[in-house]
Design an enzyme around this catalytic site. Structure first.
Site, PDB file in Angstrom:
ATOM      1  N   TYR A 156      17.340  -7.535 -26.925  1.00  0.00           N
ATOM      2  CA  TYR A 156      16.565  -7.104 -25.762  1.00  0.00           C
ATOM      3  C   TYR A 156      17.391  -6.071 -24.961  1.00  0.00           C
ATOM      4  O   TYR A 156      18.596  -6.265 -24.764  1.00  0.00           O
ATOM      5  CB  TYR A 156      16.210  -8.329 -24.904  1.00  0.00           C
ATOM      6  N   ASP A 201      19.715 -16.456 -29.251  1.00  0.00           N
ATOM      7  CA  ASP A 201      18.590 -16.286 -28.328  1.00  0.00           C
ATOM      8  C   ASP A 201      17.329 -16.685 -29.091  1.00  0.00           C
ATOM      9  O   ASP A 201      16.903 -15.990 -30.021  1.00  0.00           O
ATOM     10  CB  ASP A 201      18.534 -14.822 -27.859  1.00  0.00           C
ATOM     11  N   LYS A 249       8.795 -16.244 -21.512  1.00  0.00           N
ATOM     12  CA  LYS A 249       7.934 -15.837 -22.635  1.00  0.00           C
ATOM     13  C   LYS A 249       7.097 -17.021 -23.142  1.00  0.00           C
ATOM     14  O   LYS A 249       6.387 -17.619 -22.371  1.00  0.00           O
ATOM     15  CB  LYS A 249       8.794 -15.216 -23.742  1.00  0.00           C
ATOM     16  N   ARG A 263      20.526 -26.471  -4.797  1.00  0.00           N
ATOM     17  CA  ARG A 263      21.127 -25.577  -5.803  1.00  0.00           C
ATOM     18  C   ARG A 263      21.874 -26.365  -6.874  1.00  0.00           C
ATOM     19  O   ARG A 263      21.878 -26.018  -8.046  1.00  0.00           O
ATOM     20  CB  ARG A 263      22.060 -24.566  -5.109  1.00  0.00           C
TER      21      ARG A 263
END
Ligand code: P1T
Length: 461
Positions: free
Chosen positions: A179, A251, A276, A127
């Protein structure tokens, strides 16, 4: 002895040496005479402290070089030079692996043996760090021209980590058209934690100043926006943010660093849904934050581990592979979407087409000034209402009716009831996210086939 390391695109030069001071000044002087006076330390004020970090008695100096660019690009900014070379080589050196593996291996191990207690070779626990993730983070940072890159388990995971920088009483300014999931995170998750958000139209810059309070900590914008493809002036917003000592996060999902470079325009953070275009194959959910500020980087690195919002090594390897073809894919998405947009604009059953590459787009000139092009996104209003939209959508054969964007396959969706259903009805009405607004993600199929499909589907309404 000195070691020199060049990053691509030819932007950051790192010099490692056993001596410092005068030698660094001499190197700077020589580089300046070679590049015509444009070479400077990444942060002039930090030369003596941050940029000359001492590690194992090796001094390190980061210098920014003038960005070399290529010729004309249809009135848009030139494509960033060396981008594909960076995508293929940055962070990928085979010499870092004992096997000399040319393709970075996928290291699945969740934990790493330590030499002695609390004395690991490099990694401790999956992690907090993993070789497959590091390779990707380094490559992403190079592509964005950033000093630091961090990956998260999704685009929203990246934004969640950013929220972790703030506390109850803090205030966020957010573009009004973002979004739906980002809107939901700020309004439904951050608000109960005492972090308030003002959603404003950032195409009018005066709205920002009106909204800034003493507790405003960050301005969050998407450009182009989702789904209305409004283009916002990153440089102008960054000047306002700097004046008030507020962070600016952009973004950059819709354009990728191949087409837009927010950090070079003054933003503090460039944030991505890697799901994306960056991955581009619609088979991974992941996010990233790229930045230059070492203090914010340290906090985010802590939050990445402490909040546990990390991607899997396999997924990192997939995205790392996909970046190798990013520039090629973006050029094709860009070309095809403009042809699709022009076709739609000439069709009698279409009310309005929104595409930043069309001269009819309200911020077309700004778009040319601040980006190297547009992506595969096209938004348009058909003449009619919900039933006409539904008939049109179900008649399409090549475009899959699905959320998401940026993959090799073409997608279509109805934002009002799909990606932006979580935006309040009032806000959707003000923004004109209506039931006849359709969003396309133009993929990499033959564009004639994509246009024929739209033609036949429009004939049924
Ligand atoms: O899905 P995820 O990787 O968590 O990314 C969220 C996100 C962040 N930013 C932008 C601009 C986005 O478009 C998205 C996700 N968007 C969709 C799923 C969509 O269909 O618009």
């Amino acid at each position: 002895m000195i070691n020199v390391l060049m990053d691509f695109p030819l932007k950051i030069l790192s010099i490692f040496t056993k001596s410092s001071g005068n030698l660094f000044r001499e190197i700077l002087r020589k580089l300046n005479s070679y590049f015509g006076g444009d070479v400077k330390p990444v942060k002039a004020t930090e030369v003596k402290t941050l940029s000359c970090q001492t590690s194992s008695h090796i001094h390190k100096l980061h210098i920014s070089l003038p960005i070399a660019t290529m010729g004309d690009n249809n009135g848009f900014l030139p494509f960033p030079k060396g981008f594909s070379t960076a995508a293929i080589h940055s962070g990928q050196d085979p010499e870092q692996w004992d096997s000399l593996s040319v393709v970075p291996p996928i290291v699945l191990s969740t934990t790493f043996k330590q030499h002695s207690p609390a004395n690991p070779k490099k990694y401790e626990y999956g992690r907090s760090g993993n070789p497959s993730r590091n390779v990707l983070e380094e490559c992403l940072a190079a592509l964005e021209g950033a000093r630091y890159g961090l990956c998260f388990s999704s685009g929203l995971g990246a934004i969640t980590a950013l929220l972790g920088l703030f506390k109850s009483g803090d205030h966020i300014i957010c573009g009004d058209d973002v979004y739906g999931g980002t809107n939901r995170l700020f309004s439904k998750v951050a608000t109960p934690l005492g972090i308030t958000t003002s959603f404003i139209d950032v195409t009018d810059l005066s709205n920002i100043e009106k909204c800034i309070n003493s507790n405003t900590k960050i301005i969050w914008i998407e450009t182009p926006t989702n789904p209305l493809l409004k283009v916002l002036d990153i440089k102008a917003v960054s000047e306002i943010a700097k004046k008030h000592n507020i962070l600016l996060a952009v973004d950059n999902t819709f354009l990728t660093p191949y087409l837009q470079r927010p950090l070079e325009l003054g933003a503090d953070l460039s944030v991505h849904s890697l799901t994306k275009y960056m991955n581009g194959h619609s088979d991974i959910i992941m996010g990233a934050i790229l930045l230059n500020n070492s203090e914010v980087h340290e906090k985010l690195r802590f939050l990445q581990n402490a909040m546990g919002i990390v991607p899997s090594p396999f997924d990192c390897s997939q995205v790392n592979r996909s970046l190798k073809t990013l520039a090629l894919r973006m050029k094709q998405h860009s070309q095809s979407s403009l042809l699709v947009a022009k076709f739609l604009e000439s069709h009698p059953k279409i009310e309005k087409v929104i595409h930043p590459g069309l001269p009819s787009h309200p911020q077309h000139e700004l778009c040319k000034k601040q980006t190297s092009g547009h992506s595969g996104m096209v938004t348009f209003y058909i003449k009619g209402g919900l039933e006409d939209s539904k008939r049109f959508l179900s008649a399409l054969k090549l475009y899959s009716l699905a959320e998401s964007l940026g993959g090799y396959e073409s997608l279509v969706e109805l934002p009002s009831v799909m990606t932006h259903a979580s935006v309040s009805e009032d806000q959707r009405r003000v923004l004109k996210i209506t039931d006849n607004l359709i969003r396309l993600s133009v993929g990499l199929e033959d564009v004639d086939d994509l246009i024929d499909d739209l033609k036949q589907a429009l004939s049924v309404i």
